[in-house]
Design an enzyme around this catalytic site. Sequence first.
Site, PDB file in Angstrom:
ATOM      1  N   TYR A 155      -0.671  -6.858   1.266  1.00 32.18           N
ATOM      2  CA  TYR A 155      -1.983  -6.237   1.140  1.00 32.18           C
ATOM      3  C   TYR A 155      -2.797  -6.350   2.420  1.00 32.18           C
ATOM      4  O   TYR A 155      -3.876  -5.797   2.517  1.00 32.18           O
ATOM      5  CB  TYR A 155      -2.772  -6.893  -0.001  1.00 32.18           C
ATOM      6  CG  TYR A 155      -3.077  -5.959  -1.138  1.00 32.18           C
ATOM      7  CD1 TYR A 155      -2.035  -5.340  -1.811  1.00 32.18           C
ATOM      8  CD2 TYR A 155      -4.380  -5.693  -1.530  1.00 32.18           C
ATOM      9  CE1 TYR A 155      -2.289  -4.494  -2.856  1.00 32.18           C
ATOM     10  CE2 TYR A 155      -4.641  -4.844  -2.581  1.00 32.18           C
ATOM     11  CZ  TYR A 155      -3.600  -4.244  -3.245  1.00 32.18           C
ATOM     12  OH  TYR A 155      -3.845  -3.413  -4.285  1.00 32.18           O
ATOM     13  N   LYS A 222       9.367 -15.733  -3.973  1.00 30.27           N
ATOM     14  CA  LYS A 222      10.733 -15.330  -3.626  1.00 30.27           C
ATOM     15  C   LYS A 222      11.166 -16.190  -2.438  1.00 30.27           C
ATOM     16  O   LYS A 222      11.673 -15.698  -1.422  1.00 30.27           O
ATOM     17  CB  LYS A 222      10.701 -13.822  -3.289  1.00 30.27           C
ATOM     18  CG  LYS A 222      12.037 -13.178  -3.114  1.00 30.27           C
ATOM     19  CD  LYS A 222      12.834 -13.018  -4.388  1.00 30.27           C
ATOM     20  CE  LYS A 222      14.216 -12.500  -4.071  1.00 30.27           C
ATOM     21  NZ  LYS A 222      15.190 -12.726  -5.137  1.00 30.27           N
ATOM     22  N   ASP A 276      12.312 -12.815  -9.308  1.00 32.59           N
ATOM     23  CA  ASP A 276      13.188 -11.965 -10.124  1.00 32.59           C
ATOM     24  C   ASP A 276      13.534 -12.642 -11.438  1.00 32.59           C
ATOM     25  O   ASP A 276      13.542 -12.011 -12.510  1.00 32.59           O
ATOM     26  CB  ASP A 276      14.447 -11.541  -9.353  1.00 32.59           C
ATOM     27  CG  ASP A 276      15.047 -12.661  -8.528  1.00 32.59           C
ATOM     28  OD1 ASP A 276      14.277 -13.512  -8.048  1.00 32.59           O
ATOM     29  OD2 ASP A 276      16.273 -12.706  -8.367  1.00 32.59           O
ATOM     30  N   ASP A 300       1.398  -7.986  -8.176  1.00 34.42           N
ATOM     31  CA  ASP A 300       1.182  -6.563  -8.433  1.00 34.42           C
ATOM     32  C   ASP A 300       2.189  -6.082  -9.481  1.00 34.42           C
ATOM     33  O   ASP A 300       1.834  -5.476 -10.494  1.00 34.42           O
ATOM     34  CB  ASP A 300       1.375  -5.817  -7.105  1.00 34.42           C
ATOM     35  CG  ASP A 300       0.903  -4.384  -7.163  1.00 34.42           C
ATOM     36  OD1 ASP A 300       0.192  -4.035  -8.114  1.00 34.42           O
ATOM     37  OD2 ASP A 300       1.250  -3.615  -6.251  1.00 34.42           O
TER      38      ASP A 300
END
Length: 410
Positions: A155, A222, A276, A300
């Site tokens: 962002y 992640k 994930d 998001d």
Amino acid sequence: MTTKNLQGEFITFTDGEYNIPDNPIVGAIAGDGIGPDIWSATKMVLDAAVEKAYAGKRKICWQSLVAGEAAFAETGAYLPETTLEAIKKQRIAIKGPLSTPTGGGIRSLNVALRHHFDLYACIRPVRYYEGVPNPMKRPGDLDVVIFRENTEDVYAGLEWPAGSDEAEALGDYLREKLQAKVRPGSALGIKPMSPEGSKRLIRAAIEYAINNGRRMVTMVHKGNIMKFTEGAFCQWGYDMAKAEFPDQVITEDELVTKYQGEWPPGKIILNDRIADAMFQQLLLRPSEYDVLATPNLNGDYLSDACAAQVGGLGIAPGANVGDGIAIFEATHGTAPKYAGLDKVNPGSLILSGKMMLDFMGWNEAGELVEKALQKTILGRQVTYDLARQMEGGEEVSCSTFGKLIVEAMV
Ligand code: NAD
């Protein structure tokens, strides 16, 4: 847009605490497209809840502010300085959706507002309201509050088009100085994540968990692949919690080693999950999760996935919060084709208003709003988006839906 004649008092913010008078001045941006329709229904519901909860002792003094197309028509600016000044003074505001001006300049008015006020936490509570059509067997098992970092990560807006001078110069630097394998002609983006930015977001999530009787904060990252950005996000979170919340927070490891896996009431468990895997977890074991703290992009995706899981994309509420300024907002867009038709669902803005009342410590009013909305949905007289998916659903207008919610307040 002066505040001279307003009857209310300004909210103040001292030592990290908001001081809310009984007649606070709160900014209200109706927004573009369907904004005026949903704001008018929302204002009616929020005023009724406050009146009912406090019998006239408390009342919000709304100050209407312009932004977006209405502001452009009036002042020639999409985000006029007067509006920004007013929000700065009011500290708490609520807004409908704003359309993104086409043709250069501002990326998005919402992003501009977040950056201007450094609203670093995007907060999205996701829970199920009985009767809302949804794709799950047990939608009620999901009840999470997502804290998504708002100012860093992707962002930050640091990206350059393929072939641009900037991308070529950066590509040259990466190849020459850092021996990075970057193909000439690539588009390039940068993903900055700082200790300060990560810690303040995770701190806000932990404080929310403590103040709202929640059990767990899960950092979603992640970091197995992006070790120095997302992996660090998670590590900075553990370091900060250890330093700042030694008596309130335990890690998942400590839960096992020190507490034999039994949650000690009153403590917040801090853990982390790879992004994930988290999507699977939220589908397969939703009841195990509570408050989530995420970098920007993970949050998001997760926010919309979670909202869809409870059938709530159309009624999902949200807020963007910084230190001393909070803006509550509908999470959907301006739906221009329904503008002015008194047709769409005001639920997202109404529930954002409920979040705002809770944030102000006016929980009695917030609870009235939520219970009345739930009762109205169960009554099956709902706006078109819900009615068309509900067995026996009867379509009512946006304003009628608002009136039914007011009538359902007992
Ligand atoms: P959108 O959310 O405005 O509309 C997509 C579709 O969702 C609509 O056509 C409608 O079918 C449905 N919908 C949206 N809100 C609804 C409601 N309250 N009740 C019932 N149905 C509803 O998304 P879009 O078409 O991609 O964007 C339109 C404009 O809104 C763009 O200018 C975009 O930049 C802006 N936008 C603003 C915000 C914001 O202010 N937070 C968020 C997203 C998009």
